[in-house]
Design a protein around this motif. Structure first.
Motif, mmCIF file in Angstrom:
data_model
loop_
_atom_site.group_PDB
_atom_site.id
_atom_site.type_symbol
_atom_site.label_atom_id
_atom_site.label_comp_id
_atom_site.label_asym_id
_atom_site.label_seq_id
_atom_site.Cartn_x
_atom_site.Cartn_y
_atom_site.Cartn_z
ATOM 1 N N GLY A 1 0.879 -1.200 -0.152
ATOM 2 C CA GLY A 1 -0.097 -0.008 -0.030
ATOM 3 C C GLY A 1 0.842 1.068 -0.096
ATOM 4 N N CYS A 2 1.957 1.175 -0.580
ATOM 5 C CA CYS A 2 3.125 2.201 -0.488
ATOM 6 C C CYS A 2 2.628 3.086 -1.679
ATOM 7 C CB CYS A 2 4.138 1.806 -0.607
ATOM 8 S SG CYS A 2 5.025 1.081 0.675
ATOM 9 N N SER A 3 2.724 4.597 -1.508
ATOM 10 C CA SER A 3 2.638 5.551 -2.795
ATOM 11 C C SER A 3 4.128 5.493 -3.287
ATOM 12 C CB SER A 3 2.067 6.762 -2.269
ATOM 13 O OG SER A 3 2.929 7.510 -1.328
ATOM 14 N N ILE A 4 4.352 5.545 -4.596
ATOM 15 C CA ILE A 4 5.577 5.249 -5.457
ATOM 16 C C ILE A 4 5.422 6.641 -6.377
ATOM 17 C CG2 ILE A 4 6.883 3.858 -6.866
ATOM 18 C CD1 ILE A 4 6.117 2.585 -4.313
ATOM 19 N N SER A 5 6.636 7.370 -6.121
ATOM 20 C CA SER A 5 7.037 8.166 -6.972
ATOM 21 C C SER A 5 8.508 7.846 -7.522
ATOM 22 C CB SER A 5 7.087 9.615 -6.321
ATOM 23 O OG SER A 5 7.683 9.981 -5.125
ATOM 24 N N TYR A 6 8.957 8.673 -8.362
ATOM 25 C CA TYR A 6 10.052 8.219 -8.978
ATOM 26 C C TYR A 6 11.006 9.317 -9.630
ATOM 27 C CZ TYR A 6 8.459 8.058 -13.948
ATOM 28 O OH TYR A 6 7.942 8.261 -15.075
ATOM 29 N N HIS A 7 12.388 9.120 -9.743
ATOM 30 C CA HIS A 7 12.917 10.118 -10.506
ATOM 31 C C HIS A 7 13.962 9.145 -11.762
ATOM 32 C CE1 HIS A 7 15.511 13.417 -12.170
ATOM 33 N NE2 HIS A 7 16.594 12.388 -11.719
ATOM 34 N N ASN A 8 13.821 9.542 -12.754
ATOM 35 C CA ASN A 8 14.550 8.902 -13.958
ATOM 36 C C ASN A 8 15.228 10.144 -14.738
ATOM 37 O OD1 ASN A 8 14.739 6.178 -13.903
ATOM 38 N ND2 ASN A 8 13.694 6.007 -15.729
ATOM 39 N N ARG A 9 16.335 9.759 -15.794
ATOM 40 C CA ARG A 9 16.723 10.716 -16.489
ATOM 41 C C ARG A 9 15.503 11.222 -17.538
ATOM 42 N NH1 ARG A 9 21.037 6.760 -17.186
ATOM 43 N NH2 ARG A 9 23.202 7.834 -16.474
ATOM 44 N N HIS A 10 14.716 10.487 -17.802
ATOM 45 C CA HIS A 10 13.535 10.933 -18.503
ATOM 46 C C HIS A 10 12.324 9.960 -18.075
ATOM 47 C CE1 HIS A 10 16.312 12.405 -21.592
ATOM 48 N NE2 HIS A 10 16.747 11.286 -21.579
ATOM 49 N N GLU A 11 11.146 10.936 -18.177
ATOM 50 C CA GLU A 11 9.853 10.111 -17.386
ATOM 51 C C GLU A 11 9.734 8.913 -18.112
ATOM 52 O OE1 GLU A 11 5.267 11.543 -16.783
ATOM 53 O OE2 GLU A 11 6.800 12.998 -17.663
ATOM 54 N N VAL A 12 8.959 7.848 -17.765
ATOM 55 C CA VAL A 12 8.678 6.719 -18.423
ATOM 56 C C VAL A 12 7.388 6.732 -18.877
ATOM 57 C CG1 VAL A 12 8.573 4.034 -17.883
ATOM 58 C CG2 VAL A 12 10.138 5.517 -16.357
ATOM 59 N N PRO A 13 7.235 6.442 -20.074
ATOM 60 C CA PRO A 13 5.989 6.514 -20.696
ATOM 61 C C PRO A 13 5.070 5.432 -20.183
ATOM 62 C CG PRO A 13 7.646 6.522 -22.259
ATOM 63 C CD PRO A 13 8.335 6.078 -21.148
ATOM 64 N N GLY A 14 3.862 5.823 -19.924
ATOM 65 C CA GLY A 14 2.707 4.752 -19.466
ATOM 66 C C GLY A 14 2.964 4.422 -18.019
ATOM 67 N N SER A 15 3.923 4.933 -17.378
ATOM 68 C CA SER A 15 4.078 4.406 -15.833
ATOM 69 C C SER A 15 2.931 4.976 -14.976
ATOM 70 C CB SER A 15 5.413 5.023 -15.275
ATOM 71 O OG SER A 15 5.330 4.852 -13.837
ATOM 72 N N ALA A 16 2.445 4.158 -13.868
ATOM 73 C CA ALA A 16 1.323 4.772 -13.109
ATOM 74 C C ALA A 16 1.906 5.231 -11.938
ATOM 75 C CB ALA A 16 1.047 3.383 -12.742
ATOM 76 N N TYR A 17 3.208 5.553 -11.955
ATOM 77 C CA TYR A 17 4.144 6.333 -10.780
ATOM 78 C C TYR A 17 4.201 7.474 -11.033
ATOM 79 C CZ TYR A 17 4.732 1.255 -9.727
ATOM 80 O OH TYR A 17 4.479 -0.130 -10.012
ATOM 81 N N THR A 18 4.365 8.360 -10.059
ATOM 82 C CA THR A 18 4.384 9.799 -10.243
ATOM 83 C C THR A 18 5.944 10.327 -10.526
ATOM 84 O OG1 THR A 18 2.783 10.238 -8.556
ATOM 85 C CG2 THR A 18 4.254 12.057 -9.080
ATOM 86 N N TYR A 19 6.270 11.011 -11.532
ATOM 87 C CA TYR A 19 7.509 11.201 -11.886
ATOM 88 C C TYR A 19 7.797 12.606 -11.319
ATOM 89 C CZ TYR A 19 11.482 13.092 -14.762
ATOM 90 O OH TYR A 19 12.455 13.406 -15.262
ATOM 91 N N VAL A 20 9.161 12.870 -10.766
ATOM 92 C CA VAL A 20 9.603 13.842 -9.959
ATOM 93 C C VAL A 20 10.895 14.249 -11.004
ATOM 94 C CG1 VAL A 20 10.395 14.993 -8.099
ATOM 95 C CG2 VAL A 20 8.471 13.237 -7.895
ATOM 96 N N ASP A 21 11.141 15.537 -11.188
ATOM 97 C CA ASP A 21 12.063 15.796 -12.070
ATOM 98 C C ASP A 21 13.542 16.090 -11.451
ATOM 99 O OD1 ASP A 21 11.808 18.425 -11.054
ATOM 100 O OD2 ASP A 21 11.134 19.444 -12.933
ATOM 101 N N SER A 22 13.678 16.084 -10.089
ATOM 102 C CA SER A 22 14.970 16.063 -9.410
ATOM 103 C C SER A 22 14.809 15.163 -8.455
ATOM 104 C CB SER A 22 15.144 17.525 -9.191
ATOM 105 O OG SER A 22 14.803 17.731 -7.721
ATOM 106 N N VAL A 23 16.237 14.631 -8.055
ATOM 107 C CA VAL A 23 16.378 13.881 -6.875
ATOM 108 C C VAL A 23 16.072 14.732 -5.405
ATOM 109 C CG1 VAL A 23 17.834 12.235 -5.545
ATOM 110 C CG2 VAL A 23 18.075 12.392 -8.281
ATOM 111 N N VAL A 24 16.534 15.800 -5.677
ATOM 112 C CA VAL A 24 15.960 16.629 -4.158
ATOM 113 C C VAL A 24 14.570 16.831 -4.078
ATOM 114 C CG1 VAL A 24 16.277 18.856 -3.291
ATOM 115 C CG2 VAL A 24 18.364 17.836 -4.481
ATOM 116 N N LYS A 25 14.028 16.907 -5.104
ATOM 117 C CA LYS A 25 12.423 17.046 -4.924
ATOM 118 C C LYS A 25 11.964 16.089 -4.617
ATOM 119 C CE LYS A 25 11.967 20.906 -8.365
ATOM 120 N NZ LYS A 25 11.191 21.253 -9.686
ATOM 121 N N LEU A 26 12.231 14.872 -5.321
ATOM 122 C CA LEU A 26 11.828 13.601 -4.678
ATOM 123 C C LEU A 26 12.070 12.975 -3.075
ATOM 124 C CD1 LEU A 26 10.671 10.744 -5.687
ATOM 125 C CD2 LEU A 26 13.078 10.106 -6.179
ATOM 126 N N ALA A 27 13.200 13.331 -2.790
ATOM 127 C CA ALA A 27 13.657 13.121 -1.607
ATOM 128 C C ALA A 27 12.855 13.978 -0.634
ATOM 129 C CB ALA A 27 15.144 13.202 -1.342
#
Length: 336
Positions: A183-209
């Protein structure tokens, strides 16, 4: 397609099978035995004997088998004039100069997919252990403290936590899938947003953390990700935040991590990897808020056997056809 003449390290495929195999660095014993018995592989000595060995054998070597922990640097690559492929036992290849290999027409392979499940399992196990303090609680019981000091201190709930994943590749995605079951909420940071991903994309590691309870590091190692999780990111994670790293020690600013953990400016960490393995920062050894593993993310009988089989498949394919099964970079050799 490059020919044998277009690169100093390219070899015509019909000649590849005549070349020698060189083992570089420690390998799984059964893999080393197979390489020695089946391929008459040579073992590159460490230390003083290396120069003499290379003077005698360098011209015969067309394939190197190594691991992600050792790799092939520019110096060794340059010393092997007929090298056509570097075959890695493991998913990581950041210790090999891949850019130089590609420039010289040398193929590079690794063993992806076969270790995804075990590394993802390790990440989730580390996360649970770190937040719930199970390893520390085990030590508490073994030290006889339960009847003397009373109940073990309360720890942090895992289910429903906010988890940020740095690197949503094969392993990162497998970690996310497992944590959905908690039941965890998942967000992520990648070099690029993953097309079709159900998880929330964050554009920097600092913002993600800054927006999660737990930061899980699953990014590939190498120059491009060195200290990707830097001091700013760790400070953004904060005194109630946890770090889990199953990627490479170099992806995290280890000096900053140790400082923040010892000063209780991070709640805890679960670490399977370190910057200078097998050495572990001494300051972490006394912290019950930290779980330390000796780089065992893929360390199961089943996964290591699958990694060994895929390593040999890559080697066989190169020696017989001049191609690699799971290439990072395909060798520039003539088709058979």
């Amino acid at each position: 397609m490059a020919t044998a003449e277009t690169s100093p390290n390219s070899i015509a495929a019909q000649d590849v099978h005549l070349g020698g195999v060189l083992m570089v660095g420690p390998l799984k014993p059964s893999l080393a035995a197979t390489l020695t018995e089946r391929y008459n592989a040579l073992d590159l000595p460490m230390g003083d004997g290396r120069s003499n060995f290379l003077r005698e054998h360098a011209e015969s070597v067309t394939a190197v088998v190594t691991s992600g922990r050792t790799g092939v640097d520019a110096t060794l690559m340059t010393a092997l004039p007929r090298l056509g492929a570097i075959v890695h036992f493991g998913v990581g290849y950041d210790t090999t100069d891949v850019a130089l290999a590609e420039e010289r027409g040398i193929g590079v392979s690794n063993t992806p997919d076969v270790l995804t499940d075990c590394v993802a399992d390790t990440a989730v196990g580390l996360l649970i252990d770190t937040l719930r303090g199970f390893s520390a609680a085990d030590r508490y019981v073994r030290a006889g403290r339960w009847p003397v000091d009373g109940n073990f201190p309360l720890t942090r709930k895992v289910s429903g936590t906010r988890v940020g994943i740095v690197g949503l590749g094969r392993i990162g995605s497998a970690i996310a899938t497992r944590l959905e079951g908690f039941g965890c909420s998942i967000s992520y940071h990648n070099r690029h947003e993953v097309p079709g991903s159900a998880y929330t994309y964050v554009d920097s590691v600092v913002k993600l953390a800054a927006g999660v309870d737990v930061l899980v590091v699953a990014a590939a190692g190498g120059r491009g990700t060195e200290k990707l999780v830097d001091r700013a990111a760790l400070e953004a994670l904060g005194p109630d935040g946890y770090l889990i790293n199953v990627a490479r020690g170099t992806v995290v600013d280890e000096e900053a991590l140790v400082e923040l953990l010892t000063e209780r400016r991070l709640a805890g960490a679960g670490l399977d990897v370190f910057t200078d393995e097998p050495h572990t920062p001494e300051a972490l050894l006394a912290l019950d808020t930290v779980v330390l593993l000796p780089h065992v993310g893929s360390g199961t009988v089943e996964t290591r056997a699958a990694m060994e089989a895929l390593t040999l498949r890559n080697l066989d394919d190169f020696l017989t056809s001049g191609t690699l099964t799971t290439p990072v970079v395909q060798p520039k050799v003539l088709a058979r």
